[in-house]
Write a protein that holds these residues in place. Structure first.
Motif, short mmCIF file in Angstrom:
data_model
loop_
_atom_site.label_atom_id
_atom_site.label_comp_id
_atom_site.label_asym_id
_atom_site.label_seq_id
_atom_site.Cartn_x
_atom_site.Cartn_y
_atom_site.Cartn_z
N PRO A 1 0.81 -1.21 0.00
CA PRO A 1 0.00 0.00 0.00
C PRO A 1 0.85 1.28 0.00
CG PRO A 1 -0.16 -1.15 2.10
CD PRO A 1 0.57 -2.06 1.18
N THR A 2 2.08 1.17 0.43
CA THR A 2 2.92 2.38 0.47
C THR A 2 3.74 2.55 -0.80
OG1 THR A 2 4.64 1.14 1.58
CG2 THR A 2 3.10 2.35 2.98
N VAL A 3 3.62 1.60 -1.73
CA VAL A 3 4.36 1.72 -2.98
C VAL A 3 3.59 2.64 -3.92
CG1 VAL A 3 5.39 0.52 -4.93
CG2 VAL A 3 5.24 -0.61 -2.72
N GLN A 4 4.07 3.87 -4.11
CA GLN A 4 3.33 4.80 -4.95
C GLN A 4 4.18 5.35 -6.10
OE1 GLN A 4 2.00 7.52 -2.03
NE2 GLN A 4 0.39 6.14 -1.30
N LEU A 5 5.49 5.37 -5.86
CA LEU A 5 6.33 6.05 -6.84
C LEU A 5 6.89 5.11 -7.90
CD1 LEU A 5 8.17 8.36 -4.34
CD2 LEU A 5 6.32 8.96 -5.90
N ASN A 6 6.84 3.83 -7.61
CA ASN A 6 7.50 2.88 -8.51
C ASN A 6 6.61 2.53 -9.70
OD1 ASN A 6 9.27 1.04 -9.57
ND2 ASN A 6 9.01 -0.49 -7.95
N LYS A 7 6.30 3.51 -10.51
CA LYS A 7 5.34 3.29 -11.61
C LYS A 7 5.91 2.34 -12.66
CE LYS A 7 2.14 6.88 -11.01
NZ LYS A 7 2.73 7.98 -10.23
N GLU A 8 7.23 2.39 -12.81
CA GLU A 8 7.84 1.52 -13.84
C GLU A 8 8.09 0.11 -13.30
OE1 GLU A 8 11.22 4.16 -15.07
OE2 GLU A 8 9.64 5.45 -14.28
N LYS A 9 7.66 -0.10 -12.08
CA LYS A 9 7.78 -1.42 -11.45
C LYS A 9 9.22 -1.94 -11.48
CE LYS A 9 3.00 -2.84 -12.11
NZ LYS A 9 2.59 -2.30 -10.81
N ILE A 10 10.10 -1.11 -11.04
CA ILE A 10 11.51 -1.50 -11.00
C ILE A 10 11.79 -2.31 -9.74
CG2 ILE A 10 13.87 -0.62 -10.82
CD1 ILE A 10 12.84 1.90 -12.30
N LEU A 11 12.47 -3.41 -9.94
CA LEU A 11 12.90 -4.20 -8.79
C LEU A 11 14.40 -3.98 -8.62
CD1 LEU A 11 10.91 -7.40 -9.67
CD2 LEU A 11 10.64 -6.09 -7.57
N PRO A 12 14.86 -3.92 -7.36
CA PRO A 12 16.28 -3.63 -7.15
C PRO A 12 17.15 -4.77 -7.68
CG PRO A 12 15.22 -4.16 -5.08
CD PRO A 12 14.14 -4.09 -6.10
N ASN A 13 17.88 -4.52 -8.76
CA ASN A 13 18.69 -5.61 -9.31
C ASN A 13 20.08 -5.13 -9.74
OD1 ASN A 13 18.04 -4.14 -11.51
ND2 ASN A 13 16.99 -5.76 -12.63
#
Lengths: 182, 604
Positions: A113-125
């Motif tokens: 619910p707190t994920v709002q900015l990650n529109k590009e759905k980037i995962l840390p890799n």
């Protein structure tokens, strides 16, 4: 008597055990008479510069860097001590062990619910970021640990008594009520 | 929905201690338990929803998944040995679903289950409570396609009936008794109710207890407490009511004698309960029947009805003044731990089957706080024979410390698995030779909580001072991998069946199993073997027998088959955690789409 050399680190922990260590207060001055610190956040030495007698580990292993540091400690320390709940049992970080790592990552970076900015759905890799382990493991499941000091965090007196015992080679007085697991 | 819950709650006079029956009835009529049922129930019974849910979630056969056919495939070791894997795959394929799931149309629900007491006719499954034995992939396909075509479960099950009473109109089951050797208890010359009619009222309760004490019979469930003494304690405790419970919750994998006794000699068992009631002054009787034997329920109730009609139960039994006693059957819902007497009592009171702290023992304070005598099915059956033939007759059989006979349930790698009644003092060699077991590598005596015996122990005798047993005997020939197949299976059983109350029993079996896996994966070192032994000892502080014996598969195989372990451990290493960093990061790297890199950075 030659001063014993001590190193400490915090892996997947909250630094609470180190805080508790500092709670030995003015006895730090006595301790400095007995030991010399090497790699440790206490003196901010980043690399081992000589063989170490006692390595104190806070926190368990949650990622590849934790494992590497722990192995690095094992190679450089004669005695390793697991300090506190996380090092001994995985502690709070290990609460994720009942959930798959996929779900954890998805919740943290995609669906939470707190994920709002990650529109590009980037995962840390990025390859600079440590790789997560499938489950959080206590230190003794990675390398041999010689002593365990339980508590969350272990009380300052327990840490003090244990250090004095290891340094002086005298048996430690461990009354039942001193050993607390939380 | 409320109507159904209302109706069933009324059936049990809004008595919250009958929660087990209420839940069973709701599940029976609706096919599953919904969360709404539980909250409705909690209102009606004045319990919290959590209290209802904690009971409902404790037992294996309560399910919140809706399905027309509930298939529970046994996963005990003999089932594995008889091709369970292939049968399981056949079920998954035919039902189009996997274990733990319901098929799309809501037709089939597949689940694994612990031993269902059919070890001599595996692989076996329960479908809506009806046992299907000796399954093969072919039969599974046939069965499931039949059900899909609309054939009834009864039609599918009634292709052939088992021997003896299994063919009785009220049982109609394909289960076989396989009675291979009859002794003092399993004789055919039993005249039902002779003891109630002609022996009881002529004597005083004290005299009956004296006879039972004199026979030196000890409890047949496995613990071996002297029955006469138990009765005496129960009688001594002053109380308004006293309770006799017949423990038919035989859950120890490999034992199925109670199933056969209840199929062929229910009168004998009930007569034993009446005898116990007379001797102890009890007025409440309960047969706690494991859910796996639900298919016997109608028949057993029919026997009880007949007894009531003949005044062998009820008020003034057989005209005997002040002797009032009746028996009801309490169904379990799938929990090994309920074989432990205090857990069984908790379950009967509608709670989770968690053992109680002792003391007080059930004989002082048991079911609903009344003095309660819990006896094994076989014990009660034996008592009738003792009253009939005398204490000396019984005591003359067996050995000096173990009087009488023992009914063994033999299964595994032998030609003739089944029921054998032998005198105490019989050696393992005799047992093996009797059952046609050749090329034997090991025998598990007393089920997973007992011990794995090697050839060295085959001349030992069955007796309370040597090999005490509840009767489960599982034979393994040389083709079996004892550690991988047998010991791991037994550890999984304890992990599954622990009630979770004591931390030792909740955690240690998993820890021990992980260590065994580590050894099997080639990462074992000598220290691991020492730790298995020393850590295993921690289990002894558990509250009940399950916890105390949950390490036995590993501990007894380690002491009797040490070389199997020694061969697996690394002799040149002192320490190896078996931790593999490369493997441990695969999952997370895959998810974030990243290639794991392991350059050994020079941290110096």
């Amino acid at each position: 008597m030659e001063k014993k050399v001590i190193a400490t680190t915090s892996l997947a922990g909250c630094f609470g055990c180190h805080m508790s260590f500092l709670d030995i207060d003015e006895r730090l001055l006595d301790l400095i008479e007995l030991v010399e610190f090497n790699k440790s956040p206490i003196d901010d030495i980043k690399r081992f510069t000589k063989p170490v007698d006692i390595g104190i580990i806070e926190g368990g292993c949650a990622n590849s860097e934790n494992v590497e540091v722990l192995r690095y400690f094992r190679e450089n320390c004669k005695i390793l001590v697991s300090l506190g709940e996380c090092a001994i049992m995985g502690g709070l970080p290990a609460m994720r062990n009942g959930i798959s790592i996929d779900e954890c990552l998805a919740e943290a970076y995609l669906n939470g619910p707190t994920v709002q900015l990650n529109k590009e759905k980037i995962l840390p890799n990025d390859e600079e970021i440590p790789m997560l382990l499938d489950r959080v493991v206590p230190c003794h499941e990675v390398v041999k640990i010689d002593y365990f000091l339980p508590g969350c965090a272990p009380r300052a007196d327990l840490i003090w008594d244990a250090l004095v015992a290891i340094v002086t080679g005298k048996e430690m007085d461990l009354p039942y009520e001193v050993i607390k697991f939380d | 929905m409320q109507d159904l819950v209302n109706k069933i709650v009324k059936r049990y006079q809004t008595d919250k201690t009958r929660l087990m029956d209420i839940l069973l009835d709701i599940q029976n009529e609706r096919g599953y338990l919904s969360h709404d049922d539980c909250s409705e129930l909690s209102k009606k019974l004045k319990l919290s929803t959590a209290e209802v849910c904690e009971t409902a979630s404790f037992y294996h056969f309560f399910s919140c998944k809706e399905a027309r056919y509930r298939i529970y495939l046994n996963n005990s070791i003999t089932s594995e040995m008889a091709g369970r894997q292939l049968v399981a795959e056949a079920f998954e394929e035919a039902c189009h679903t996997s274990f733990g799931e319901t098929s799309e149309e809501g037709l089939f629900f597949l689940e694994h289950t612990s031993c269902i007491g059919m070890n001599d006719q595996e692989p076996a499954a329960l479908i809506n409570g009806i046992p299907f034995t000796q399954l093969t992939p072919f039969r599974v396909k046939e069965l499931i396609s039949g059900l899909k075509e609309g054939k009834s479960l009864e039609e599918a099950a009634y292709e052939s009936f088992g021997d003896g009473n299994n063919a009785h109109d009220l049982i109609h089951s394909m289960v076989n008794n396989h009675i291979r050797k009859r002794g003092a208890i399993l004789t055919n010359d039993y005249k039902p109710f002779d003891v109630i009619k002609n022996k009881l009222c002529k004597r005083s309760p004290e005299e009956i207890i004296t006879i039972v004490e004199g026979s030196n019979i000890r409890g047949r469930g496995g613990a071996g407490f002297p029955t006469g003494l138990k009765w005496k304690f129960g009688r001594l405790t002053k109380a308004e009511h006293r309770v006799i419970i017949c423990n038919a919750d035989e859950g120890e994998p490999g034992t199925f004698k109670d199933r056969v006794l209840l199929t062929e000699f229910p009168e004998l068992v009930f007569e034993g309960m009446v005898t116990a009631a007379f001797a102890t002054g009890a007025d409440i009787g309960v047969l706690y029947l494991r859910h796996e034997y639900k298919y016997l329920l109608n028949y057993l109730n029919h026997v009880l009805d007949n007894m009531r009609k003949k005044s062998l139960l009820g008020n003034e039994i057989n005209g005997c003044k002040h002797f009032n006693f009746d028996i009801r059957i309490q169904l379990g819902a799938g929990a090994y731990i309920c074989g432990e007497e205090s857990a069984l009592i908790e379950s009967m009171e509608g709670k989770r089957g968690e053992p109680r702290d002792k003391p007080p023992f059930p004989v002082e304070k048991g079911y609903m706080g009344y003095p309660t005598i819990v006896n094994n099915v076989e014990t009660l059956a034996s008592v009738v024979k003792i009253i009939n033939n005398g204490a000396a007759w019984f005591d003359s059989m067996g050995t000096s410390d173990s009087a009488g006979t023992k009914i063994l349930s033999i299964s595994g790698d032998c030609l003739f698995p089944g029921i054998y009644e032998v005198e105490w003092g019989t050696t393992i060699n005799d047992v093996l030779s009797m059952a046609g077991a050749y090329d034997v590598q090991a025998i598990q005596v007393g089920g997973p909580s007992g011990m794995l015996l090697s050839k060295k122990g085959f001349d030992r005798t069955l007796s309370y001072s040597d090999l005490a047993t509840g009767g489960s005997m599982i034979v393994f020939n040389h083709s079996r991998d004892l550690l991988r197949d047998v010991v791991l299976n037994f550890m999984d059983f304890f992990i599954e069946e622990s009630c979770g109350s004591c931390s030792t029993c909740r955690i240690m079996p998993t820890v021990l199993k992980d260590k065994l896996l580590k050894i099997l994966n080639g990462h074992g070192v000598k220290q691991d073997l020492e730790e298995l032994v020393s850590w295993g000892k921690l289990l002894k502080i558990s509250r009940c027998g399950l916890g105390q014996t949950a390490g036995n598969p590993i501990l007894t195989s380690l002491s009797n088959f040490r070389s199997l372990y020694e061969d697996l451990i690394q002799q040149d290493k002192e320490f190896d955690t078996g931790f593999n960093l490369e493997k441990a990061v695969v999952e997370s790297c895959n998810f974030v789409n990243r290639k794991p890199v392991f350059e050994t950075k020079n941290l110096n």
